[in-house]
Motif scaffolding. Structure first.
Motif, mmCIF file in Angstrom:
data_model
loop_
_atom_site.group_PDB
_atom_site.id
_atom_site.type_symbol
_atom_site.label_atom_id
_atom_site.label_comp_id
_atom_site.label_asym_id
_atom_site.label_seq_id
_atom_site.Cartn_x
_atom_site.Cartn_y
_atom_site.Cartn_z
ATOM 1 N N LEU A 35 -12.104 -5.797 9.266
ATOM 2 C CA LEU A 35 -12.385 -4.997 10.459
ATOM 3 C C LEU A 35 -11.129 -4.234 10.895
ATOM 4 O O LEU A 35 -11.195 -3.029 11.159
ATOM 5 C CB LEU A 35 -12.894 -5.891 11.594
ATOM 6 C CG LEU A 35 -13.271 -5.167 12.889
ATOM 7 C CD1 LEU A 35 -14.413 -4.180 12.657
ATOM 8 C CD2 LEU A 35 -13.650 -6.173 13.956
ATOM 9 N N PHE A 36 -9.987 -4.922 10.937
ATOM 10 C CA PHE A 36 -8.732 -4.240 11.275
ATOM 11 C C PHE A 36 -8.390 -3.176 10.241
ATOM 12 O O PHE A 36 -7.921 -2.087 10.582
ATOM 13 C CB PHE A 36 -7.581 -5.237 11.403
ATOM 14 C CG PHE A 36 -7.526 -5.917 12.734
ATOM 15 C CD1 PHE A 36 -7.376 -5.189 13.905
ATOM 16 C CD2 PHE A 36 -7.630 -7.296 12.816
ATOM 17 C CE1 PHE A 36 -7.333 -5.810 15.131
ATOM 18 C CE2 PHE A 36 -7.585 -7.928 14.036
ATOM 19 C CZ PHE A 36 -7.436 -7.187 15.199
ATOM 20 N N HIS A 37 -8.628 -3.485 8.983
ATOM 21 C CA HIS A 37 -8.385 -2.529 7.903
ATOM 22 C C HIS A 37 -9.163 -1.238 8.164
ATOM 23 O O HIS A 37 -8.597 -0.141 8.130
ATOM 24 C CB HIS A 37 -8.795 -3.157 6.569
ATOM 25 C CG HIS A 37 -8.948 -2.202 5.444
ATOM 26 N ND1 HIS A 37 -7.875 -1.704 4.742
ATOM 27 C CD2 HIS A 37 -10.049 -1.632 4.889
ATOM 28 C CE1 HIS A 37 -8.311 -0.879 3.810
ATOM 29 N NE2 HIS A 37 -9.634 -0.818 3.877
ATOM 30 N N ARG A 104 -4.220 -0.261 -7.384
ATOM 31 C CA ARG A 104 -3.815 -0.855 -6.110
ATOM 32 C C ARG A 104 -2.458 -1.552 -6.148
ATOM 33 O O ARG A 104 -1.904 -1.833 -5.091
ATOM 34 C CB ARG A 104 -4.878 -1.833 -5.629
ATOM 35 C CG ARG A 104 -6.151 -1.127 -5.240
ATOM 36 C CD ARG A 104 -7.029 -2.051 -4.485
ATOM 37 N NE ARG A 104 -8.261 -1.380 -4.077
ATOM 38 C CZ ARG A 104 -9.068 -1.874 -3.167
ATOM 39 N NH1 ARG A 104 -8.790 -3.000 -2.579
ATOM 40 N NH2 ARG A 104 -10.163 -1.223 -2.859
ATOM 41 N N ILE A 105 -1.965 -1.860 -7.310
ATOM 42 C CA ILE A 105 -0.642 -2.474 -7.384
ATOM 43 C C ILE A 105 0.392 -1.422 -7.797
ATOM 44 O O ILE A 105 1.345 -1.164 -7.068
ATOM 45 C CB ILE A 105 -0.632 -3.691 -8.342
ATOM 46 C CG1 ILE A 105 -1.679 -4.731 -7.918
ATOM 47 C CG2 ILE A 105 0.761 -4.298 -8.419
ATOM 48 C CD1 ILE A 105 -1.509 -5.320 -6.531
ATOM 49 N N VAL A 128 -0.281 2.112 8.162
ATOM 50 C CA VAL A 128 -1.571 1.836 7.511
ATOM 51 C C VAL A 128 -1.427 1.758 6.001
ATOM 52 O O VAL A 128 -1.975 0.841 5.368
ATOM 53 C CB VAL A 128 -2.637 2.878 7.924
ATOM 54 C CG1 VAL A 128 -3.871 2.783 7.050
ATOM 55 C CG2 VAL A 128 -2.994 2.688 9.383
ATOM 56 N N VAL A 129 -0.688 2.673 5.409
ATOM 57 C CA VAL A 129 -0.500 2.625 3.960
ATOM 58 C C VAL A 129 0.225 1.331 3.581
ATOM 59 O O VAL A 129 -0.146 0.662 2.610
ATOM 60 C CB VAL A 129 0.240 3.879 3.445
ATOM 61 C CG1 VAL A 129 0.621 3.729 1.979
ATOM 62 C CG2 VAL A 129 -0.622 5.128 3.631
ATOM 63 N N GLN A 135 -2.372 -5.796 1.832
ATOM 64 C CA GLN A 135 -3.682 -6.425 1.611
ATOM 65 C C GLN A 135 -4.033 -6.459 0.125
ATOM 66 O O GLN A 135 -4.599 -7.434 -0.355
ATOM 67 C CB GLN A 135 -4.776 -5.659 2.356
ATOM 68 C CG GLN A 135 -4.892 -5.982 3.813
ATOM 69 C CD GLN A 135 -6.076 -5.261 4.437
ATOM 70 O OE1 GLN A 135 -6.284 -4.071 4.208
ATOM 71 N NE2 GLN A 135 -6.847 -5.989 5.226
ATOM 72 N N SER A 136 -3.690 -5.392 -0.599
ATOM 73 C CA SER A 136 -3.966 -5.348 -2.035
ATOM 74 C C SER A 136 -3.186 -6.431 -2.771
ATOM 75 O O SER A 136 -3.729 -7.104 -3.653
ATOM 76 C CB SER A 136 -3.616 -3.974 -2.602
ATOM 77 O OG SER A 136 -4.461 -2.999 -2.059
#
Length: 159
Positions: A35-37, A104-105, A128-129, A135-136
């Motif tokens: 949700l925060f994401h 993603r990595i 955000v980035v 998260q990734s």
């Protein structure tokens, strides 16, 4: 400044993230982290539009972040159909991990470095980035630990 193509891409992406957030809440298929994401990504894209700031990094982050999702969803569908012991499921896992690691990595890390060092980027875009890349990494570590615990269990089927 944000060109027309970037503006349309961001508006489409914002609408998708709003829709996805509503669906996740409605069907209760999301946790607070997701949700925060969604909220932070929506705010960062909106900020880029409002302040007419460069959109390249956030659009690049969206592409990097979303490229592995179709295969991820296919894995989830196969899993929920109780097809987790099939070759199709295993192949989808391998493809997903390849895309995830590559996009993603590796590419997300490169995009993060560029985003953080670019002086024109808004602070919210940098945050955000950074959050999405974090998260990734977290999800990658979790997925690897889950996969390593189940490797070699059960017989494979084709379908």
């Amino acid at each position: 400044s944000v060109n027309n193509r970037s503006r349309h891409t961001l508006l489409f992406s914002i609408s998708y993230f709003i829709y996805d957030t509503i669906v996740c809440i409605y069907f209760d298929i999301s946790d607070i982290g997701m949700l925060f994401h969604h909220i932070f990504v929506i705010l960062s894209m909106y900020s880029v539009l409002v302040f007419n700031n460069t959109a390249e990094e956030i659009i690049r982050a969206i592409i990097i972040g979303e490229i592995s999702n179709p295969i991820m969803h296919m894995r989830k569908i196969l899993f929920n159909m109780d097809k987790k012991e099939t070759k199709l499921y295993y192949y989808s896992e391998y493809i997903f991990f390849f895309l995830y690691i590559t996009a993603r990595i590796i590419f997300a890390t490169l995009n993060l470095i560029y985003t953080l060092y670019c002086m024109n980027n808004l602070l919210i875009v940098k945050i955000v980035v950074s959050w999405v890349v974090f998260q990734s990494y977290k999800m990658f570590i979790l997925d690897v630990s889950i996969y390593s615990n189940k490797k070699g269990k059960g017989k494979e089927k084709y379908f």
